[in-house]
Design an enzyme around this catalytic site. Structure first.
Site, PDB file in Angstrom:
ATOM      1  N   TYR A   3       0.778  -1.226  -0.089  1.00 49.48           N
ATOM      2  CA  TYR A   3       0.013  -0.166   0.020  1.00 49.48           C
ATOM      3  C   TYR A   3       1.095   1.182  -0.042  1.00 49.48           C
ATOM      4  O   TYR A   3       0.550   2.309  -0.581  1.00 49.48           O
ATOM      5  CB  TYR A   3      -1.012   0.126   1.206  1.00 49.48           C
ATOM      6  CG  TYR A   3      -1.911   1.211   1.165  1.00 49.48           C
ATOM      7  CD1 TYR A   3      -3.275   0.884   0.420  1.00 49.48           C
ATOM      8  CD2 TYR A   3      -1.593   2.335   1.621  1.00 49.48           C
ATOM      9  CE1 TYR A   3      -3.975   1.950   0.386  1.00 49.48           C
ATOM     10  CE2 TYR A   3      -2.538   3.437   1.433  1.00 49.48           C
ATOM     11  CZ  TYR A   3      -3.621   3.294   0.936  1.00 49.48           C
ATOM     12  OH  TYR A   3      -4.552   4.308   0.742  1.00 49.48           O
ATOM     13  N   PHE A  39      -7.144  22.282 -23.970  1.00 46.26           N
ATOM     14  CA  PHE A  39      -7.563  21.043 -24.362  1.00 46.26           C
ATOM     15  C   PHE A  39      -8.817  20.450 -23.303  1.00 46.26           C
ATOM     16  O   PHE A  39      -8.906  21.309 -22.373  1.00 46.26           O
ATOM     17  CB  PHE A  39      -6.418  20.002 -23.898  1.00 46.26           C
ATOM     18  CG  PHE A  39      -6.638  18.761 -24.108  1.00 46.26           C
ATOM     19  CD1 PHE A  39      -6.816  18.044 -25.360  1.00 46.26           C
ATOM     20  CD2 PHE A  39      -7.083  17.807 -22.915  1.00 46.26           C
ATOM     21  CE1 PHE A  39      -7.269  17.006 -25.804  1.00 46.26           C
ATOM     22  CE2 PHE A  39      -7.504  16.505 -23.442  1.00 46.26           C
ATOM     23  CZ  PHE A  39      -7.498  16.077 -24.579  1.00 46.26           C
ATOM     24  N   THR A  40      -9.634  19.728 -23.772  1.00 45.96           N
ATOM     25  CA  THR A  40     -10.997  19.473 -23.340  1.00 45.96           C
ATOM     26  C   THR A  40     -11.082  19.282 -21.685  1.00 45.96           C
ATOM     27  O   THR A  40     -11.351  20.027 -20.972  1.00 45.96           O
ATOM     28  CB  THR A  40     -11.655  18.181 -23.906  1.00 45.96           C
ATOM     29  OG1 THR A  40     -10.403  17.156 -23.868  1.00 45.96           O
ATOM     30  CG2 THR A  40     -11.980  18.461 -25.396  1.00 45.96           C
ATOM     31  N   ASP A  48       1.953  20.900 -20.008  1.00 52.66           N
ATOM     32  CA  ASP A  48       1.363  19.598 -20.222  1.00 52.66           C
ATOM     33  C   ASP A  48       2.140  18.723 -21.326  1.00 52.66           C
ATOM     34  O   ASP A  48       2.404  19.013 -22.443  1.00 52.66           O
ATOM     35  CB  ASP A  48      -0.278  19.868 -20.998  1.00 52.66           C
ATOM     36  CG  ASP A  48      -0.984  18.531 -21.326  1.00 52.66           C
ATOM     37  OD1 ASP A  48      -0.218  17.384 -21.376  1.00 52.66           O
ATOM     38  OD2 ASP A  48      -2.198  18.621 -21.317  1.00 52.66           O
ATOM     39  N   LYS A  77      -0.085   8.340 -23.444  1.00 53.02           N
ATOM     40  CA  LYS A  77       0.370   8.759 -24.747  1.00 53.02           C
ATOM     41  C   LYS A  77       1.847   8.267 -24.876  1.00 53.02           C
ATOM     42  O   LYS A  77       2.323   6.858 -25.109  1.00 53.02           O
ATOM     43  CB  LYS A  77       0.105  10.058 -25.063  1.00 53.02           C
ATOM     44  CG  LYS A  77      -1.538  10.263 -25.122  1.00 53.02           C
ATOM     45  CD  LYS A  77      -2.359  10.420 -23.850  1.00 53.02           C
ATOM     46  CE  LYS A  77      -3.635  11.136 -24.199  1.00 53.02           C
ATOM     47  NZ  LYS A  77      -4.387  11.225 -22.891  1.00 53.02           N
ATOM     48  N   ARG A  86     -13.122  16.258 -33.404  1.00 52.82           N
ATOM     49  CA  ARG A  86     -12.362  17.284 -32.657  1.00 52.82           C
ATOM     50  C   ARG A  86     -12.847  18.478 -33.324  1.00 52.82           C
ATOM     51  O   ARG A  86     -12.141  19.188 -34.068  1.00 52.82           O
ATOM     52  CB  ARG A  86     -11.044  17.163 -32.896  1.00 52.82           C
ATOM     53  CG  ARG A  86     -10.113  15.826 -32.167  1.00 52.82           C
ATOM     54  CD  ARG A  86      -9.912  15.946 -30.694  1.00 52.82           C
ATOM     55  NE  ARG A  86     -11.180  15.920 -29.854  1.00 52.82           N
ATOM     56  CZ  ARG A  86     -10.901  15.595 -28.559  1.00 52.82           C
ATOM     57  NH1 ARG A  86      -9.746  15.265 -28.057  1.00 52.82           N
ATOM     58  NH2 ARG A  86     -12.147  15.341 -27.915  1.00 52.82           N
ATOM     59  N   PHE A 108     -18.523  15.512 -25.842  1.00 51.81           N
ATOM     60  CA  PHE A 108     -18.220  14.688 -26.760  1.00 51.81           C
ATOM     61  C   PHE A 108     -18.198  13.134 -26.512  1.00 51.81           C
ATOM     62  O   PHE A 108     -18.323  12.070 -27.529  1.00 51.81           O
ATOM     63  CB  PHE A 108     -16.829  15.080 -27.426  1.00 51.81           C
ATOM     64  CG  PHE A 108     -15.735  14.913 -26.508  1.00 51.81           C
ATOM     65  CD1 PHE A 108     -15.410  16.265 -25.538  1.00 51.81           C
ATOM     66  CD2 PHE A 108     -14.938  14.131 -26.653  1.00 51.81           C
ATOM     67  CE1 PHE A 108     -14.391  16.116 -24.715  1.00 51.81           C
ATOM     68  CE2 PHE A 108     -13.929  13.871 -25.668  1.00 51.81           C
ATOM     69  CZ  PHE A 108     -13.427  15.210 -24.486  1.00 51.81           C
TER      70      PHE A 108
HETATM   71  N1  PM9 Z   1      -6.246  13.104 -24.547  1.00 50.53           N
HETATM   72  C1  PM9 Z   1      -6.900  12.195 -26.574  1.00 50.53           C
HETATM   73  O1  PM9 Z   1      -7.416  11.183 -27.059  1.00 50.53           O
HETATM   74  C2  PM9 Z   1      -7.864  11.035 -24.375  1.00 50.53           C
HETATM   75  C3  PM9 Z   1      -9.118  11.458 -23.958  1.00 50.53           C
HETATM   76  S1  PM9 Z   1     -10.023  12.601 -25.018  1.00 50.53           S
HETATM   77  C4  PM9 Z   1     -10.337  13.910 -24.150  1.00 50.53           C
HETATM   78  O2  PM9 Z   1      -6.557  13.091 -27.011  1.00 50.53           O
HETATM   79  C5  PM9 Z   1      -3.582  16.374 -23.280  1.00 50.53           C
HETATM   80  C6  PM9 Z   1      -2.853  17.046 -24.195  1.00 50.53           C
HETATM   81  C7  PM9 Z   1      -4.344  15.099 -23.610  1.00 50.53           C
HETATM   82  C8  PM9 Z   1      -5.000  14.319 -22.712  1.00 50.53           C
HETATM   83  C9  PM9 Z   1      -5.878  13.332 -23.171  1.00 50.53           C
HETATM   84  C10 PM9 Z   1      -5.137  14.763 -21.408  1.00 50.53           C
HETATM   85  C11 PM9 Z   1      -5.919  14.196 -20.299  1.00 50.53           C
HETATM   86  C12 PM9 Z   1      -4.435  15.722 -20.991  1.00 50.53           C
HETATM   87  N2  PM9 Z   1      -3.820  16.607 -22.035  1.00 50.53           N
HETATM   88  O3  PM9 Z   1      -6.902  11.236 -20.571  1.00 50.53           O
HETATM   89  O4  PM9 Z   1      -6.949  12.023 -18.344  1.00 50.53           O
HETATM   90  O5  PM9 Z   1      -4.263  14.814 -24.901  1.00 50.53           O
HETATM   91  O6  PM9 Z   1      -5.171  10.429 -19.328  1.00 50.53           O
HETATM   92  O7  PM9 Z   1      -5.447  12.976 -20.099  1.00 50.53           O
HETATM   93  C13 PM9 Z   1      -6.977  12.007 -24.920  1.00 50.53           C
HETATM   94  P1  PM9 Z   1      -6.116  11.575 -19.445  1.00 50.53           P
END
Ligand code: PM9
Length: 460
Positions: free
Chosen positions: A76, A128-129, A219, A262, A386, A452
């Protein structure tokens, strides 16, 4: 006589295990996309042939990463894998303090809660979303300070992720530095089409923000891809390693949020990294509320081990060359078919310009959403909208109308072959050939946050 022969890149790995793909018929896909409300997020993955929805958590891990899973220390507290991950992040990226999180938005949530006060302004190189939503939920407002070229799909500027320093200067003059907790900088800007920021621009940005005592938060979700473009395009970097370029990028920033799903080649994971002890202390306190103890942050020990190995692998020049090379290959094929795509070709996928692909549809008829559904119908290739659906609504309820209305063909890392790229481009070309007959969509269900993901549509 000297002859110069062409030297192509090839995948710097060989395949040891395969996952079989399912081929479907058009009637099957029509039923599936109807049931999914014409939203590719709502399709079942078993109804998909080639999955280009996202490069997030969809990459193939290496044999070393899989072996790393067996070295998971599932204590843990104080897992050995956490200390390895912490050291890898410190060595590769140079940030001092590390908090693991279950994925990128976990880090965004914690950081936004710590740094943003109601009424604050967060300038950034395109929204970013999830990032903007967390900024807004913390009471802040995002202001776009990316260069204008980034909003023009045809503009071939080599660094469309650059900040317009005059725009930032204006924001500082209008609101005052005290209202700006940080400037949000993404490397390889996702929503602009996977476009890089240059080192020169980062350096200038650093000088300007330092003058006003404003932090830069990075980011770094696709930082290795950004480093590749600096290596290829920016004077003075051709002989530097991706590893050293990434380290230099991070050195101009004060902290970072990372979706390790990613660049870092894992199926789940993320982190928050900062240089400032006070911010770290608060983050270490908040992470136990939202994610888990500060030495696992919602992850299993094995996930942290795989992430540490993935970070190392992501910084290899041959890896990143082939990764971006595959995206370019697909982009060039699409261009040869006359399909309108965002230029220059980005790092993690091809972004098709739905406004030019379906010029007869208004943005209220969701051209990108429509096109993603049509591509799926044609071949079972799943892509992502997008555009206006992703952009969502302002806190006052009005729609955001982004200039870019795109369909993203996102390539998972180390997953598909060049033959898959051919099939994908051919499908896009087939839809392009019958584009004039395509009708738009209307939204029939709209969730409150990040619509979305779960919105539903019907054909007009
Ligand atoms: N990006 C993408 O497909 C996955 C979810 S779609 C909202 O591009 C950036 C630049 C990203 C991103 C996720 C996140 C969030 C932050 N910044 O999905 O929570 O491209 O791991 O990261 C997606 P998490």
């Amino acid at each position: 006589m000297h002859t110069t022969y062409k030297r192509s890149w090839a995948e710097p790995y060989k395949i040891k295990m395969v996952e079989l793909l399912k081929m479907t018929t058009r009637p099957h896909r029509l039923k599936a996309i109807r049931e999914a409300g014409f939203n590719t997020f709502l399709l079942r993955s078993e109804d998909v042939y080639i999955d280009l929805l996202t490069d997030s958590g969809t990459s193939a891990m290496s044999d070393r990463q899989w072996a790393g899973l067996l070295l998971g220390d599932e204590a843990y507290a104080g897992s050995r894998n956490f200390y390895r991950l912490e050291k890898t992040i410190q060595d590769c990226y140079g940030y001092r303090y590390v908090i693991p999180t279950h994925q990128g938005r976990g880090a965004e949530n914690i950081l936004s809660k710590i740094l943003i006060k109601p009424g604050d302004i967060i300038p950034g190189n395109m929204y970013f979303t999830t990032t903007r939503l967390h900024q807004e939920l913390a009471g802040g407002a995002f202001v776009d300070i990316i260069i204008d070229e980034a909003h023009d799909p045809l503009n071939e500027h080599p660094f469309k992720g650059n900040v317009d320093l005059n725009k930032l200067d204006q924001v500082i003059k209008t609101h005052g530095a005290a209202k700006i907790p940080y400037v949000a900088i993404a490397t390889n800007v996702n929503m602009a089409g996977g476009q890089p920021i240059s080192m020169a621009n980062l350096r200038e940005l650093r000088a300007l923000t330092q003058k006003h005592g404003i932090r830069i938060i990075h980011d770094m979700t696709r930082v290795a891809e950004n480093a590749w473009f600096i290596h290829e395009r920016e004077p003075g970097y051709a002989n530097k390693s991706i590893r050293s370029i990434v380290h230099e990028i991070c050195s101009y920033t004060d902290g970072a949020t990372m979706s390790a799903k990613k660049d870092a080649l894992v199926n789940i994971g993320g982190f928050l990294a900062v240089n400032d002890w006070e911010v770290f202390e608060e983050a270490r306190n908040l992470v136990v509320v939202y994610e888990g103890l500060h030495t696992y942050g919602g992850l299993a020990g094995r996930d942290m081990e795989a992430m540490a190995i993935g970070i190392e692998e992501s910084l290899d020049n041959n890896h990143i060359r082939a990764r971006v090379g595959q995206v370019e290959y697909l982009g060039h094929m699409m261009e040869n078919y006359g399909i309108p795509i965002v230029k220059p070709i980005g790092g993690h996928g091809i972004f098709v310009d739905a406004k030019r692909f379906l010029p007869h549809l208004s943005q209220d008829e969701y051209p990108a959403q429509t096109l993603a559904a049509e591509i799926y119908l044609d071949s079972g290739v799943r892509t992502m909208e997008r555009g206006v659906v992703s952009a969502g609504r302002k806190p006052n309820g009005e729609n955001y109308y982004p200039k870019l209305e795109l369909v993203r063909f996102t390539l998972p890392r180390r997953v598909y072959t060049q033959a898959h790229m051919d099939v994908i481009a051919e499908s896009a070309a087939a839809v392009f050939a019958r584009r004039n007959r395509i009708k738009g969509l209307k939204m029939v269900y709209e969730p409150k946050y990040l619509r979305f993901f779960q919105a539903r549509f019907e054909r007009l």
